[in-house]
Design an enzyme around this catalytic site. Structure first.
Site, PDB file in Angstrom:
ATOM      1  CD  GLN A  15       9.114  -0.194   2.212  1.00 34.31           C
ATOM      2  OE1 GLN A  15       8.367  -1.269   2.250  1.00 34.31           O
ATOM      3  NE2 GLN A  15       9.229   0.636   2.848  1.00 34.31           N
ATOM      4  N   GLY A  42      -1.872   1.483   6.933  1.00 30.49           N
ATOM      5  CA  GLY A  42      -1.943   0.534   8.017  1.00 30.49           C
ATOM      6  C   GLY A  42      -1.368  -0.759   7.914  1.00 30.49           C
ATOM      7  CE  LYS A  43       3.003   0.409   4.073  1.00 35.16           C
ATOM      8  NZ  LYS A  43       2.303   1.689   4.182  1.00 35.16           N
ATOM      9  CB  ALA A 103      -0.760   0.065   1.220  1.00 36.20           C
ATOM     10  CG  ASP A 153       6.560  -2.884   9.272  1.00 39.97           C
ATOM     11  OD1 ASP A 153       5.844  -2.962   8.179  1.00 39.97           O
ATOM     12  OD2 ASP A 153       6.722  -2.091   9.909  1.00 39.97           O
ATOM     13  CD  GLU A 154       8.929   0.516   6.942  1.00 42.53           C
ATOM     14  OE1 GLU A 154       8.980   0.713   5.680  1.00 42.53           O
ATOM     15  OE2 GLU A 154       8.206   1.384   7.714  1.00 42.53           O
ATOM     16  CB  CYS A 163      -5.698   9.601  -6.024  1.00 43.69           C
ATOM     17  SG  CYS A 163      -6.018  11.170  -6.660  1.00 43.69           S
TER      18      CYS A 163
END
Length: 192
Positions: A90, A14-15, A9, A87-88, A182
């Site tokens: 990426q 809210g990941k 996201a 988490d993180e 967006c």
């Protein structure tokens, strides 16, 4: 058979909260988990993983030299793990993503990765690119743009709130440095 999941996201979707909820669900049922986050994100004061709504948990930290296969396998040999949560994600290297796939495929441990899909320029992070290519399940979490549409982009802003167009792919920050938008409003902000 265990799977490799990628929950992705934009910022503020809210990941970390979702990761912590999943961890709680496993632990509440007496199952062992192992949490990981990027070593370069040192913003957490009390916990390695912290959500904006105040939840947190300790976690192991990975960097580019961390062998996740070795570290998780060693822990799994001592106490069987029901799940690994990252988490993180990426910031995982492509090789580390393949190690996560191996954990799911060979060690039969579900691996749940949570992270950003793209950077402030709209470009894929290397770890996210591999996760998008090989994960068994892709789950998009939703954030909301100021217009009410789904936010899919991460705009980096300067101290005055202006769009940043150049710089290193990685710059750690929260609401003071990034705005979830967006695609339309992301493009408009960069055009100003």
């Amino acid at each position: 058979m265990a799977k490799l999941y990628f929950f992705y996201a934009s910022m503020n979707a809210g990941k970390s909260t979702t990761l912590l909820q999943a961890d709680f669900n496993y632990r509440e049922r007496g199952m062992a988990t192992m949490l990981w986050t990027a070593a370069l994100d040192g913003r957490g004061v009390d916990s390695a993983i912290e959500s904006r709504i105040g939840l947190g948990a300790d976690a192991y930290r990975f960097d580019g030299d961390t062998d996740l296969w070795d570290r998780v396998s060693a822990a799994h040999a001592v106490e069987p793990l029901a799940c690994v949560l990252i988490d993180e994600a990426q910031f995982l290297s492509p090789g580390q993503v393949w190690q996560c796939a191996r954990l799911a495929d060979e060690a039969n441990i579900p691996v749940l990765c949570y992270g950003l899909r793209t950077d402030f320029r709209g470009e894929l992070f290397p770890g996210s690119a591999v996760l998008l290519g090989i994960a068994d399940a892709l789950v998009e979490l939703k954030a909301v743009c100021h217009c009410g549409r789904k936010a899919t982009m991460n705009l980096r802003v300067d101290e005055s709130g202006g769009a940043v167009r150049r710089g290193a792919q990685t710059e750690i920050g929260g609401n003071e440095r990034y705005v979830a938008l967006c695609r339309r409003h992301f493009r408009e902000a960069l055009a100003r």
